[in-house]
Design a protein around this motif. Structure first.
Motif, PDB file in Angstrom:
ATOM      1  N   ASP A  97       8.594  -5.933  -1.198  1.00 42.16           N
ATOM      2  CA  ASP A  97       8.848  -5.104  -2.377  1.00 42.16           C
ATOM      3  C   ASP A  97       7.613  -4.959  -3.274  1.00 42.16           C
ATOM      4  O   ASP A  97       7.581  -4.106  -4.151  1.00 42.16           O
ATOM      5  CB  ASP A  97       9.983  -5.690  -3.219  1.00 42.16           C
ATOM      6  CG  ASP A  97      11.334  -5.577  -2.534  1.00 42.16           C
ATOM      7  OD1 ASP A  97      11.430  -4.872  -1.508  1.00 42.16           O
ATOM      8  OD2 ASP A  97      12.293  -6.193  -3.027  1.00 42.16           O
ATOM      9  N   TRP A  98       6.636  -5.800  -3.058  1.00 44.31           N
ATOM     10  CA  TRP A  98       5.449  -5.830  -3.909  1.00 44.31           C
ATOM     11  C   TRP A  98       4.262  -5.074  -3.310  1.00 44.31           C
ATOM     12  O   TRP A  98       3.149  -5.152  -3.833  1.00 44.31           O
ATOM     13  CB  TRP A  98       5.056  -7.279  -4.186  1.00 44.31           C
ATOM     14  CG  TRP A  98       6.039  -7.955  -5.079  1.00 44.31           C
ATOM     15  CD1 TRP A  98       7.160  -8.640  -4.708  1.00 44.31           C
ATOM     16  CD2 TRP A  98       6.014  -7.978  -6.499  1.00 44.31           C
ATOM     17  NE1 TRP A  98       7.821  -9.091  -5.817  1.00 44.31           N
ATOM     18  CE2 TRP A  98       7.134  -8.701  -6.927  1.00 44.31           C
ATOM     19  CE3 TRP A  98       5.128  -7.452  -7.453  1.00 44.31           C
ATOM     20  CZ2 TRP A  98       7.411  -8.915  -8.275  1.00 44.31           C
ATOM     21  CZ3 TRP A  98       5.403  -7.673  -8.789  1.00 44.31           C
ATOM     22  CH2 TRP A  98       6.535  -8.395  -9.190  1.00 44.31           C
ATOM     23  N   GLU A 103      -1.368  -3.143  -3.639  1.00 44.00           N
ATOM     24  CA  GLU A 103      -2.360  -2.086  -3.446  1.00 44.00           C
ATOM     25  C   GLU A 103      -2.997  -1.687  -4.777  1.00 44.00           C
ATOM     26  O   GLU A 103      -4.196  -1.431  -4.847  1.00 44.00           O
ATOM     27  CB  GLU A 103      -1.754  -0.881  -2.730  1.00 44.00           C
ATOM     28  CG  GLU A 103      -1.451  -1.143  -1.273  1.00 44.00           C
ATOM     29  CD  GLU A 103      -2.633  -1.702  -0.479  1.00 44.00           C
ATOM     30  OE1 GLU A 103      -3.758  -1.168  -0.584  1.00 44.00           O
ATOM     31  OE2 GLU A 103      -2.437  -2.698   0.246  1.00 44.00           O
ATOM     32  N   ARG A 104      -2.200  -1.671  -5.832  1.00 45.18           N
ATOM     33  CA  ARG A 104      -2.739  -1.381  -7.172  1.00 45.18           C
ATOM     34  C   ARG A 104      -3.714  -2.473  -7.590  1.00 45.18           C
ATOM     35  O   ARG A 104      -4.781  -2.200  -8.138  1.00 45.18           O
ATOM     36  CB  ARG A 104      -1.587  -1.263  -8.172  1.00 45.18           C
ATOM     37  CG  ARG A 104      -1.988  -1.052  -9.612  1.00 45.18           C
ATOM     38  CD  ARG A 104      -2.431   0.392  -9.841  1.00 45.18           C
ATOM     39  NE  ARG A 104      -2.775   0.653 -11.200  1.00 45.18           N
ATOM     40  CZ  ARG A 104      -2.048   1.408 -12.025  1.00 45.18           C
ATOM     41  NH1 ARG A 104      -0.918   1.950 -11.633  1.00 45.18           N
ATOM     42  NH2 ARG A 104      -2.465   1.626 -13.247  1.00 45.18           N
ATOM     43  N   MET A 135       0.031  -5.829 -11.123  1.00 49.01           N
ATOM     44  CA  MET A 135       1.344  -6.105 -10.535  1.00 49.01           C
ATOM     45  C   MET A 135       2.456  -5.790 -11.532  1.00 49.01           C
ATOM     46  O   MET A 135       3.505  -5.294 -11.153  1.00 49.01           O
ATOM     47  CB  MET A 135       1.403  -7.539 -10.038  1.00 49.01           C
ATOM     48  CG  MET A 135       0.477  -7.737  -8.844  1.00 49.01           C
ATOM     49  SD  MET A 135       0.539  -9.362  -8.145  1.00 49.01           S
ATOM     50  CE  MET A 135       2.119  -9.303  -7.298  1.00 49.01           C
ATOM     51  N   LEU A 136       2.216  -6.065 -12.791  1.00 51.35           N
ATOM     52  CA  LEU A 136       3.186  -5.740 -13.827  1.00 51.35           C
ATOM     53  C   LEU A 136       3.419  -4.236 -13.896  1.00 51.35           C
ATOM     54  O   LEU A 136       4.555  -3.771 -14.027  1.00 51.35           O
ATOM     55  CB  LEU A 136       2.682  -6.264 -15.179  1.00 51.35           C
ATOM     56  CG  LEU A 136       3.549  -6.006 -16.389  1.00 51.35           C
ATOM     57  CD1 LEU A 136       4.896  -6.692 -16.224  1.00 51.35           C
ATOM     58  CD2 LEU A 136       2.847  -6.500 -17.639  1.00 51.35           C
ATOM     59  N   LYS A 137       2.356  -3.460 -13.758  1.00 47.14           N
ATOM     60  CA  LYS A 137       2.469  -2.000 -13.806  1.00 47.14           C
ATOM     61  C   LYS A 137       3.309  -1.458 -12.653  1.00 47.14           C
ATOM     62  O   LYS A 137       3.927  -0.398 -12.785  1.00 47.14           O
ATOM     63  CB  LYS A 137       1.078  -1.362 -13.749  1.00 47.14           C
ATOM     64  CG  LYS A 137       0.283  -1.535 -15.024  1.00 47.14           C
ATOM     65  CD  LYS A 137      -1.107  -0.948 -14.857  1.00 47.14           C
ATOM     66  CE  LYS A 137      -1.946  -1.122 -16.114  1.00 47.14           C
ATOM     67  NZ  LYS A 137      -3.315  -0.582 -15.924  1.00 47.14           N
ATOM     68  N   LYS A 138       3.347  -2.177 -11.543  1.00 46.52           N
ATOM     69  CA  LYS A 138       4.106  -1.730 -10.368  1.00 46.52           C
ATOM     70  C   LYS A 138       5.244  -2.702 -10.039  1.00 46.52           C
ATOM     71  O   LYS A 138       5.648  -2.849  -8.893  1.00 46.52           O
ATOM     72  CB  LYS A 138       3.173  -1.609  -9.156  1.00 46.52           C
ATOM     73  CG  LYS A 138       2.147  -0.510  -9.273  1.00 46.52           C
ATOM     74  CD  LYS A 138       2.823   0.832  -9.169  1.00 46.52           C
ATOM     75  CE  LYS A 138       1.822   1.951  -9.084  1.00 46.52           C
ATOM     76  NZ  LYS A 138       2.458   3.235  -8.886  1.00 46.52           N
TER      77      LYS A 138
END
Length: 146
Positions: A97-98, A103-104, A135-138
């Motif tokens: 799920d991450w 990738e970000r 990771m927070l952004k996505k």
């Protein structure tokens, strides 16, 4: 008198139920947004353990220790981009799920040289903080808890 007693019991029960329901509902919060995304542990157990006894003081020392023991640093100020990129891509194999978040993080934090501007330079902290923000952004919907 009996009727009055039952009215009081029903009233108190209704108030208690209403209060219990209010406690369970999620209201507005001013927590830092990072508290709302349940990001799984990114580090491997061995370096985390080695850098925890005792936990090193300061905002950088423990992160630097984990990065160094994980092979993510070429030297104190240089990220081993290939090693960190490989680690993140291996990690995402167990956390599907991450994948967008990883990738970000690779695009924003590995492929670019960003500074987070502590009072003193700390490359490990710069990369780790950037990774957390990316990771927070996505953050996947299932990991969102606020």
């Amino acid at each position: 008198m009996r009727k009055f007693f039952w009215i009081i019991i029903v009233f108190v029960s209704g108030v208690k139920t209403d209060l219990l329901n209010q406690d369970r509902s999620k209201g507005a919060t001013l927590k830092p947004i990072s508290a709302c995304c349940d990001i799984p542990e990114l580090g491997d157990e061995k370096p985390l353990s080695e850098c925890s006894n005792p936990k090193l003081p300061g905002p950088c020392n423990d992160v630097h220790c984990v990065f160094e023991k994980s092979g993510f640093l070429v030297d104190k100020n240089t990220l081993n981009k290939d090693a960190y990129r490989q680690h993140l891509r291996k990690w995402v194999e167990n956390h599907k799920d991450w994948s967008d978040a990883i990738e970000r993080a690779i695009t924003d934090c590995v492929d670019k040289d960003l500074r987070q501007y502590l009072d003193y330079p700390c490359r490990a902290y710069d990369v780790f903080t950037c990774t957390g923000i990316a990771m927070l952004k996505k953050c996947p919907k299932d990991a969102w808890k606020c």
